[in-house]
Design a protein around this motif. Sequence first.
Motif, mmCIF file in Angstrom:
data_model
loop_
_atom_site.group_PDB
_atom_site.id
_atom_site.type_symbol
_atom_site.label_atom_id
_atom_site.label_comp_id
_atom_site.label_asym_id
_atom_site.label_seq_id
_atom_site.Cartn_x
_atom_site.Cartn_y
_atom_site.Cartn_z
ATOM 1 N N GLN A 136 -2.164 -26.652 -16.790
ATOM 2 C CA GLN A 136 -1.694 -25.616 -15.878
ATOM 3 C C GLN A 136 -0.197 -25.445 -16.068
ATOM 4 N N GLN A 137 0.278 -24.197 -15.992
ATOM 5 C CA GLN A 137 1.695 -23.955 -16.207
ATOM 6 C C GLN A 137 2.195 -22.848 -15.295
ATOM 7 N N LEU A 138 3.451 -22.996 -14.854
ATOM 8 C CA LEU A 138 4.126 -22.017 -14.020
ATOM 9 C C LEU A 138 5.549 -21.882 -14.538
ATOM 10 N N GLY A 139 5.973 -20.664 -14.789
ATOM 11 C CA GLY A 139 7.306 -20.489 -15.359
ATOM 12 C C GLY A 139 7.931 -19.158 -14.962
ATOM 13 N N VAL A 140 9.256 -19.125 -15.026
ATOM 14 C CA VAL A 140 10.031 -17.913 -14.798
ATOM 15 C C VAL A 140 10.995 -17.777 -15.958
ATOM 16 N N GLY A 141 11.059 -16.570 -16.533
ATOM 17 C CA GLY A 141 11.937 -16.425 -17.687
ATOM 18 C C GLY A 141 12.113 -14.974 -18.090
ATOM 19 N N ILE A 142 12.482 -14.782 -19.340
ATOM 20 C CA ILE A 142 12.742 -13.448 -19.857
ATOM 21 C C ILE A 142 11.642 -13.040 -20.827
ATOM 22 N N VAL A 143 11.461 -11.737 -20.967
ATOM 23 C CA VAL A 143 10.460 -11.198 -21.883
ATOM 24 C C VAL A 143 11.052 -10.000 -22.581
ATOM 25 N N LEU A 144 10.790 -9.894 -23.899
ATOM 26 C CA LEU A 144 11.249 -8.771 -24.689
ATOM 27 C C LEU A 144 10.062 -8.131 -25.366
ATOM 28 N N ASP A 145 9.861 -6.847 -25.114
ATOM 29 C CA ASP A 145 8.819 -6.066 -25.793
ATOM 30 C C ASP A 145 9.521 -5.098 -26.724
ATOM 31 N N LEU A 146 9.382 -5.347 -28.049
ATOM 32 C CA LEU A 146 10.093 -4.526 -29.026
ATOM 33 C C LEU A 146 9.137 -3.610 -29.772
#
Length: 352
Positions: free
Chosen positions: A342-352
């Motif tokens: 199980q994983q929980l995370g907050v971060g950045i995302v780049l859709d190029l």
Amino acid sequence: MKNLLISMLFFGCLVQGNAQSFGQIQKVEPVGDQIYPVGATPFITTSFDIVDFYEFNFNEIVPRSGRTSFWEKVNKFTFDLSEVAFLNWNAGGSNSISGLYGMNIARTYKNDGFRWDNQFRFVYGINQQEGQELRKTEDDLEITSSFGYEVSKNSKWFYSGKFRFKTQLARGYDYPDTEVSISEFMAPGYVFLGVGAKFVEPNKKFELYLSPLTQKSTFVLNQRLANQGAFGVQKALKDEEGNIIKEGKTSRNEFGILVTNEFEQKLFESTVLSSRLSLYTDYINNFGNIDVDWELVFDFKINNFMRASLGAHIRYDDDIKVKEAAADGTLVEVGPRIQLKQQLGVGIVLDL
């Protein structure tokens, strides 16, 4: 030689004289837009089918900005970071920092009933906790390619062949023991190759692949792990004193049924549910005993560059045996078990 020259001149005059009657090259001068040929039609064919002359029509003008590509692409990169720090915290605790990097690159070709899907996925995570060495938390590399031709015009079903490769990059350990690895690159490595049918619903981002003929190859290219019979390969043959008589095999082949399903569902304006499921059973060894690989992820969009994610990953493979510590401290093989992450995370995302 003279007769040959006369024949060539006569043939040239014949072609020149009949060009108007059979058709001639039509040209349209470009005015800001690019001109592309839209087809070729034969207008002179010899009786021996040796030489054909073609007329190229340049009548369709397609704007540079509006030209349609047969390729669709996805370039998605994510990085999640979590950190905990303590200073004079009377409840106690350890400082730690974790990072998770993800990459999803996909290319899809669609034209004239053909469909070619290609995907590269890579996920790698690490954790550094105070008083401990750097540890790996995630490591997954996967390459998938499927090629299909539609069953009928505008059908959502395709006759398909599929190739899938899975492994990891870095060594894995049973922490805190970091002296002896329990996994590494191509130990294990999996290759699936088969044929079947694929159903695609592009508007709903839904895919279902059914293959009654799929070969699954398992590779364990670490001889020490192969000798132990890790990941289902045949282990080494030993004498009564524990000396190896015959090395363990580094690969294993199975032949069975593969079913995969992938879909995305928009639940709310900023929430997307994605699922990836793989089911496999072997015809020869324990038919009906299904290997399961299911990943379920909720993506919560914060803005165009930030996101939060909550996911779970379930695996079950009858060939992977779990070891537990006995009363005397030795490890005893207790058989296959459900694997859950199980994983929980907050971060950045780049859709190029």
